[in-house]
Design an enzyme around this catalytic site. Structure first.
Site, PDB file in Angstrom:
ATOM      1  N   GLU A  97       0.869  -1.172   0.000  1.00 20.53           N
ATOM      2  CA  GLU A  97       0.000   0.000   0.000  1.00 20.53           C
ATOM      3  C   GLU A  97       0.914   1.233   0.000  1.00 20.53           C
ATOM      4  O   GLU A  97       1.809   1.327   0.844  1.00 20.53           O
ATOM      5  CB  GLU A  97      -0.878   0.018   1.250  1.00 20.53           C
ATOM      6  CG  GLU A  97      -1.841  -1.148   1.350  1.00 20.53           C
ATOM      7  CD  GLU A  97      -2.587  -1.140   2.682  1.00 20.53           C
ATOM      8  OE1 GLU A  97      -3.475  -0.270   2.853  1.00 20.53           O
ATOM      9  OE2 GLU A  97      -2.267  -1.972   3.532  1.00 20.53           O
ATOM     10  N   ARG A 120       5.425 -13.114   9.715  1.00 16.76           N
ATOM     11  CA  ARG A 120       6.012 -11.810   9.439  1.00 16.76           C
ATOM     12  C   ARG A 120       7.303 -11.662  10.228  1.00 16.76           C
ATOM     13  O   ARG A 120       7.574 -12.414  11.170  1.00 16.76           O
ATOM     14  CB  ARG A 120       5.040 -10.684   9.803  1.00 16.76           C
ATOM     15  CG  ARG A 120       4.691 -10.613  11.267  1.00 16.76           C
ATOM     16  CD  ARG A 120       3.848  -9.387  11.565  1.00 16.76           C
ATOM     17  NE  ARG A 120       4.631  -8.171  11.407  1.00 16.76           N
ATOM     18  CZ  ARG A 120       4.108  -6.957  11.322  1.00 16.76           C
ATOM     19  NH1 ARG A 120       2.796  -6.798  11.330  1.00 16.76           N
ATOM     20  NH2 ARG A 120       4.881  -5.891  11.213  1.00 16.76           N
ATOM     21  N   LYS A 131       3.655   0.246  10.574  1.00 18.02           N
ATOM     22  CA  LYS A 131       3.701   1.472   9.778  1.00 18.02           C
ATOM     23  C   LYS A 131       3.064   2.638  10.532  1.00 18.02           C
ATOM     24  O   LYS A 131       3.529   3.776  10.450  1.00 18.02           O
ATOM     25  CB  LYS A 131       3.016   1.242   8.437  1.00 18.02           C
ATOM     26  CG  LYS A 131       3.344   2.302   7.403  1.00 18.02           C
ATOM     27  CD  LYS A 131       2.720   1.981   6.054  1.00 18.02           C
ATOM     28  CE  LYS A 131       3.395   0.825   5.377  1.00 18.02           C
ATOM     29  NZ  LYS A 131       2.844   0.582   4.021  1.00 18.02           N
TER      30      LYS A 131
END
Length: 568
Positions: free
Chosen positions: A38, A263, A273
């Site tokens: 994104e 992850r 983020k």
């Protein structure tokens, strides 16, 4: 292809096992992956793992890997982030070979598919407020109840959805929801939102749209449009998979296989983020490319070689269960690459004046110093040597501790590549009591560090010639947090309370003159001090700025050696 893979390749992780089974069974006859960021921030070290997995697996199986920006939220996305993401991927050494796509490329198709679901009675326009919708959906312990708008007719839903697109309604007044379930334990299936109204321009489509698809609605269909075979994502999307499957099945379109992997979590680091944005916006760091940030832009500016990050991704492997990786392993990978590639030079961080009293005042020597004393093929450079030098303040003790082999009154040390000297005396500032000058003598026949007859010299220190040294701003970077897991907060504290106040210490030092023309981004080993990089943003010919990449100390390498030797 599948026969060849069976014969010559051995899967090294569970993702490869799944891919090879899919190829052998005929489920897919090729491999097509994608990296789908994104564009709402800069990439970080966790994204490097996803980039590495997607691109290397595609290459291994002779397939393709697309770069697709899932740009569904005009409120947080920008072209700056798009450019930064592409730069980071190229820096890591990967190429999407022109396959650059955007979810916004598919907005028309996604809209038509949404209309199709409305016509099938599988989507409806809801007019509840966000707070009301949250209450109606229930929670893990309480089933949801139907919205009073859930049974609107197909015709009414189509008309309202068209008016939403035409811009007739305010933000928050309506959304389009999928009609799936009200009592699923998986909250993602409780009539999730597909479209919301946003009267904001999009960085690519401008003002064409005022309704935007949610990530969950756009993501799986974008994979389908691109013909992706294996949608590789991190474990937090495991609960989203049933939703993606539902959309694809109800639309009857190409169905990629989603595979989740753990992850990356790193000690002394945050990789959220949202939290990285907070660090930037609160001025705790100096932008996304601050060398203390775990962003790829920050690591690049600090001086981390891309090969080290790829080696790190290879070492940590691919797992099914989340875990936390010691940041020492990443630093070890950096040292491995720099040890093999960074020329050795001399710099002094905390300069202390040293006068060689018996060295002629007007004498100047140019010493031939190798860039790597263990490999002559690296070449050498000339380093000036004169009567007055700078040495490291930390290399002198007025009263030495036991086992101290550096400078103190009466001690003898070797000046790297130069002479053996004896510390005869020192001078203090009468006001502060601080030692400001060392008075030493040299053994003339000891050039090259040769020990005088009958003497055993244990200590070697680095130096620069005072008259010829180049002043440099040297930024000593350290870990951004003092706590291994900053998110495990003690009572009354937040994660920001664990920011390391010593994560950046700036000193004004000196470097040998060979570094005057060092290129921005070039990496060097300052002997005995660590690895340093010429800052790519602030350094110039008029003002040299060096960033410390990592120190020389490598505790991970020692641990690894012990483990190989069978130690605990």
């Amino acid at each position: 292809m599948s026969k060849e893979i069976k014969e010559v390749r051995k899967p090294s992780n569970f993702i490869e096992e799944i891919i090879e089974e899919d190829l052998k069974s005929g489920k897919f006859d090729r491999v097509a992956t994608r990296f789908p960021p994104e564009p709402n921030g800069y990439l970080h070290i966790g994204h490097a793992k996803a980039i590495y997995i997607n691109f290397t697996l595609a290459k291994k199986y002779g397939g393709t890997c697309n770069l697709r920006f899932d740009d569904t939220n005009p409120s947080t996305e920008s072209e700056e982030y798009v450019r930064a993401i592409k730069e980071d991927i190229r820096w890591l050494g990967f190429d999407w070979e022109g396959r650059e796509y955007y979810a916004s490329d598919y907005f028309d198709q996604l809209y038509e598919w949404a209309v199709d679901l409305i016509k099938k009675g599988l989507a409806y326009v809801d007019s509840l407020s966000e707070e009301e919708m949250r209450e109606y959906r229930g929670n893990y312990y309480r089933k949801g109840v139907p919205s009073p708008y859930r049974e609107r007719s197909v015709e009414e839903n189509l008309a309202l959805f068209e008016r939403m697109r035409a811009g007739e309604f305010e933000e928050g007044s309506h959304v389009l929801r999928a009609k799936i379930s009200l009592d699923s334990q998986n909250m993602n299936l409780r009539d999730p939102v597909m479209y919301r109204i946003r009267h904001r321009p999009h960085h690519r489509t401008g003002n064409k749209w005022c309704i935007y698809p949610t990530y969950d609605w756009a993501h799986g269909q974008s994979d389908s449009i691109e013909g992706i075979t294996h949608s590789l994502c991190t474990l937090e999307f495991e609960n989203h998979r049933p939703l993606y499957d539902w959309f694809l099945e109800k639309l009857g379109i190409h169905h990629p296989r989603q595979i989740e992997f753990a992850r990356l979590n790193l000690t002394y680091t945050v990789l959220s983020k949202r939290r990285l944005v907070e660090l930037v916006e609160k001025g705790i760091v100096n932008g996304w490319d601050d060398p203390r940030m775990p962003t790829l832009a920050g690591l690049r500016r600090r001086g981390f070689p891309p090969e080290a990050i790829l080696n790190f991704c290879e070492k940590i492997g691919v797992a099914k269960v989340n875990s936390v990786v010691d940041i020492g392993l990443l630093e070890h990978c950096v040292r491995e690459v720099l040890n093999a590639t960074a020329p050795r030079v001399m710099g002094v961080l905390k300069p202390l004046k040293l006068v060689i009293t018996n060295y002629p005042d007007d004498r100047l020597e140019e010493l031939d110093c190798p860039y790597n004393s263990e490999d002559a093929s690296w070449g050498s450079r000339k380093v000036p040597f004169s009567k007055v030098l700078y040495v490291e303040r930390d290399d002198f003790r007025e009263v030495p501790p036991k086992g101290w082999f550096r400078l103190y009154p009466g001690s003898e040390v070797r000046l790297r590549y130069a002479y053996v000297i004896r510390c005869d005396d020192f001078v203090k500032d009468p006001n502060t009591g601080e030692v400001v000058e060392l008075r030493c003598s040299y053994y003339e026949g000891s050039r090259g560090g040769k020990a005088p007859e009958g003497k055993k010299i244990k200590g070697t220190i680095h130096w620069v010639s005072k008259e010829h040294a180049c002043p440099a701003e040297i930024r000593l970077y350290d870990r951004l947090f003092v706590k291994e897991n900053p998110l495990e907060c003690e009572e009354g504290k937040t994660w920001l309370d664990y920011v390391n106040p010593q994560s950046l210490v700036v000193v004004n030092g000196f470097v040998e003159p060979s570094l005057k023309s060092a290129e921005p981004g070039s990496r060097w080993q300052f002997e005995r001090l660590g690895y340093f990089c010429v800052d790519s943003k602030d350094s110039s010919k008029e003002r040299l700025v060096f960033n410390r990449i990592v120190s020389l100390k490598d505790t991970w390498a020692k641990l690894e050696k012990k483990m190989q030797e069978g130690g605990s």
